[in-house]
Scaffold this motif. Structure first.
Motif, PDB file in Angstrom:
ATOM      1  N   LEU A 142       5.676  62.023  24.130  1.00  0.00           N
ATOM      2  CA  LEU A 142       5.383  63.386  23.714  1.00  0.00           C
ATOM      3  C   LEU A 142       5.448  63.482  22.195  1.00  0.00           C
ATOM      4  CD1 LEU A 142       7.453  65.302  26.395  1.00  0.00           C
ATOM      5  CD2 LEU A 142       5.082  64.497  26.514  1.00  0.00           C
ATOM      6  N   LYS A 143       4.386  64.025  21.596  1.00  0.00           N
ATOM      7  CA  LYS A 143       4.310  64.130  20.144  1.00  0.00           C
ATOM      8  C   LYS A 143       4.181  65.589  19.730  1.00  0.00           C
ATOM      9  CE  LYS A 143       1.807  61.148  17.886  1.00  0.00           C
ATOM     10  NZ  LYS A 143       0.687  60.319  17.391  1.00  0.00           N
ATOM     11  N   ALA A 144       4.668  65.861  18.531  1.00  0.00           N
ATOM     12  CA  ALA A 144       4.407  67.173  17.943  1.00  0.00           C
ATOM     13  C   ALA A 144       2.900  67.317  17.731  1.00  0.00           C
ATOM     14  CB  ALA A 144       5.135  67.307  16.618  1.00  0.00           C
ATOM     15  N   PRO A 145       2.364  68.532  17.800  1.00  0.00           N
ATOM     16  CA  PRO A 145       0.919  68.704  17.646  1.00  0.00           C
ATOM     17  C   PRO A 145       0.455  68.347  16.243  1.00  0.00           C
ATOM     18  CG  PRO A 145       2.040  70.829  17.648  1.00  0.00           C
ATOM     19  CD  PRO A 145       3.069  69.802  18.012  1.00  0.00           C
ATOM     20  N   SER A 146      -0.807  67.941  16.145  1.00  0.00           N
ATOM     21  CA  SER A 146      -1.403  67.721  14.828  1.00  0.00           C
ATOM     22  C   SER A 146      -1.667  69.075  14.164  1.00  0.00           C
ATOM     23  CB  SER A 146      -2.709  66.935  14.961  1.00  0.00           C
ATOM     24  OG  SER A 146      -3.611  67.604  15.829  1.00  0.00           O
ATOM     25  N   ALA A 147      -2.084  69.051  12.901  1.00  0.00           N
ATOM     26  CA  ALA A 147      -2.299  70.284  12.141  1.00  0.00           C
ATOM     27  C   ALA A 147      -3.461  71.083  12.725  1.00  0.00           C
ATOM     28  CB  ALA A 147      -2.576  69.955  10.677  1.00  0.00           C
TER      29      ALA A 147
END
Length: 601
Positions: A142-147
């Motif tokens: 799980l990754k933080a969202p991109s910009a």
């Protein structure tokens, strides 16, 4: 699998339930060099994840020290998203027994890991044959969202509108957008827009929109706008003398501090409407009123409603000329002829005639009817303005579909180049306009902007880099492209060649990195292709090769028989037969390979 502890970082992970685990382990037969215990899979091969690194761990040797019977030969692995070809695939690079694997190119989601630790025997100088320990498991990365993409801040009467497009990836967790400003604003929304109505007139505000999900916080994207006047300026003027029985026409203008107003206007007399509602076009409307029925003073009220349904009014008083009486021909308005041919009793001092104010003129402004530019390249339009001797407008406004794109102050001399920034691919119908001002009428003209084609690479530009999540894929497959060493803030354009096909665009972040996750077109022919990334502003470019195959599903390697798994290590059937013969002739050495499925563990 041995349980491992998850570590929160740029990427986080959790174990998925019902993991499929298959193991081919060494048998318990007594060998010439001594007894080798049956080792359970967790004692031989395991993996753990910390941040963006997955570490595969293999036992260095099997059979005990100082004389191990089996030693680690090499390891290989494949990490895929549903076996669809998006993978991090590699073989050991001499860092046994721990192999760190960078999984940051993955967009985030549920992934399968298939890994093997390959051992070779050491007894009696035998170096042939291999026995793999195999693990197949599933985990969530799980990754933080991109910009966010395409953030814009647009001022209008009493407000600033923020709009944006969602991130390229969010691990499927959904996104909440944190909106902050340098004036202390802090709020959040799940929408793709926000309106700030708290900004004082003339204040310049910088906003930052930051995406968040349960895995973390992405990179914030800034945008700046200046609040325009909240109180419009109204003006009204008749086009001719107002007379009894004649329907008068009026020119109505509504402007703001830095731009035109949008909305509708009408006329009233004594609170009663005497014209219909007319929409403002570039802050201007022509109003035709009902004919007055009697002469004398009259007050017209110009009523204006803005897009937020706020009302503003302006009162202007005029004189209505009576209908001319029947004249006897002597010009005195009396039906009886005057014997004195000179109606002026004081001919030596005639009554002065008032000089009317000069009528407003249309400014001498011109723009090109069409403008064409390449994808990702900022759009610039040259506006030809009047010479210094003629009247010049003070403000130029560019709109599209009723929304203001930019407002520009006109210089005192020379022409003007309007920079509209990067527009999406396609054709855009814009309107360039100047509001009415002292001695000038309002002016507007349409401009058609076509954004198409690949931007050219600039010779001698600094070198850029491009990487992809895979070097081969089938049509329709989703891949991730990462372009580096571009100018921060510029739009990077990704094209698939040989037949140029636009894959998409991404804005380079503060480190000059632009990321794009995109599904390949389904109609791309099989063969050798390449992907080129080009900066729309800098002209920097980079490209990578991409082999396009047919859309054949990738089989789950867990379901493959043990013989197939062994074959992928490089051992042939003939070599295995020869090894077996050698073992039997040397004293009844027996090697039993046995697979244990997860269901039986």
């Amino acid at each position: 699998m041995r349980q491992t502890t998850s570590t929160r970082g740029p990427g986080t992970w959790v174990r998925r339930a019902a993991a499929a685990i298959g193991v081919a382990a060494i048998g318990t037969t007594t060998l010439v060099a001594g007894a080798v215990p049956a080792l359970a899979e967790p004692e031989v091969i395991s993996y753990s994840i910390a941040g963006d690194t997955l570490t595969l761990t293999c036992a260095a040797d099997l059979g005990g020290s100082p004389n191990p019977l089996w030693v680690l030969d090499y390891a290989d692995w494949d990490i895929t998203n549903g076996w669809d070809g998006t993978s991090v695939k590699a073989r050991s690079a001499g860092v046994a027994p721990n192999y760190p694997i960078d999984i940051s190119p993955l967009a985030g989601g549920t992934y399968n890991i298939f890994a093997r630790c390959i051992y070779k025997p050491t007894w009696q100088g035998n170096t042939g044959g291999t026995t793999p320990y195999i693990v197949s498991d599933q985990f969530e990365y799980l990754k933080a969202p991109s910009a966010v993409r395409g953030l814009s801040a647009t001022p209008r009467v009493g407000a600033i509108d923020l709009t944006w497009s969602p991130p390229d990836h969010d691990s499927g967790l959904g996104v909440t957008y944190l909106i902050t400003s340098d004036r202390g604003l802090s709020t959040s929304t799940t929408d793709l827009s926000f309106t700030d109505t708290t900004v004082p007139v003339g204040t310049t505000v910088t906003y930052t929109v930051t995406p968040q999900n349960s895995a973390g916080t992405g990179t914030g994207t800034p945008a700046t706008a200046t609040a325009i006047g909240s109180t419009p300026i109204l003006d009204l003027a008749p086009t001719d003398e107002i007379k009894v029985g004649v329907s008068p026409s009026f020119d109505a203008w509504v402007s703001l501090e830095n731009t035109y107003a949008e909305g509708s206007v009408r006329l009233l007399v004594g609170g009663t409407p005497v014209s219909t509602w007319q929409p403002l076009v570039a802050g201007y409307a022509r109003l035709d009123a009902a004919a007055p029925t009697q002469g004398g003073p009259i007050t017209y009220t110009l009523q204006f409603l803005d897009p937020d349904n706020r009302e503003f009014t302006l009162d202007r008083s005029y004189h209505v000329a009576s209908a001319p009486p029947v004249d006897g021909g002597d010009g005195d308005g009396d039906p009886t002829p005057n014997p004195n041919p000179n109606p002026n009793p004081n001919p030596t001092n005639p009554t002065p005639t008032p000089t009317p104010d000069p009528a407003p003129v249309t400014p001498d402004v011109s723009v090109p009817g069409t403008v064409t530019t390449t994808v990702g390249t900022p759009v610039q339009v040259r506006v030809a303005l009047p010479s210094a001797k003629g009247p010049r407008p003070t403000t130029l406004v560019v709109t599209s579909g009723g929304r203001t794109l930019t407002t520009v102050t006109v210089p005192a001399t020379g022409d003007l180049v309007v920079d509209l920034g990067v527009l999406p691919p396609g054709t855009h119908a814009l309107t360039f306009a100047t509001p009415a001002s002292a001695g000038l009428r309002a002016w507007s003209a349409p401009v058609s902007v076509s954004v198409t084609g690949e931007p050219p690479a600039t010779a001698g530009a600094p070198t850029a880099r491009l990487a992809g999540s895979t070097s081969s894929a089938a049509p329709g497959t989703e891949i991730e492209l990462v372009a580096r060493d571009f100018q921060p803030g510029e739009t990077v354009v990704f094209f698939l060649h040989s037949e140029p096909v636009l894959l998409g665009t991404a804005v380079a972040d503060a480190d000059g990195v632009a990321r794009l996750t995109v599904a390949l077109p389904t109609d791309v022919p099989a063969g050798d292709h390449h992907v080129r990334a080009t900066g729309g502003t800098s002209g920097r470019s980079a490209e990578i090769a991409l082999a396009i195959g047919t859309a054949t599903p990738v089989a789950n390697p867990v379901a493959a028989p043990a013989a197939t798994e062994l074959a992928t290590t490089g051992s042939s059937t003939a070599a295995l037969v020869a090894a077996q013969a050698l073992l039997l002739g040397g004293g009844a050495l027996l090697l039993v390979a046995r697979r244990r499925l997860a269901a039986g563990r």
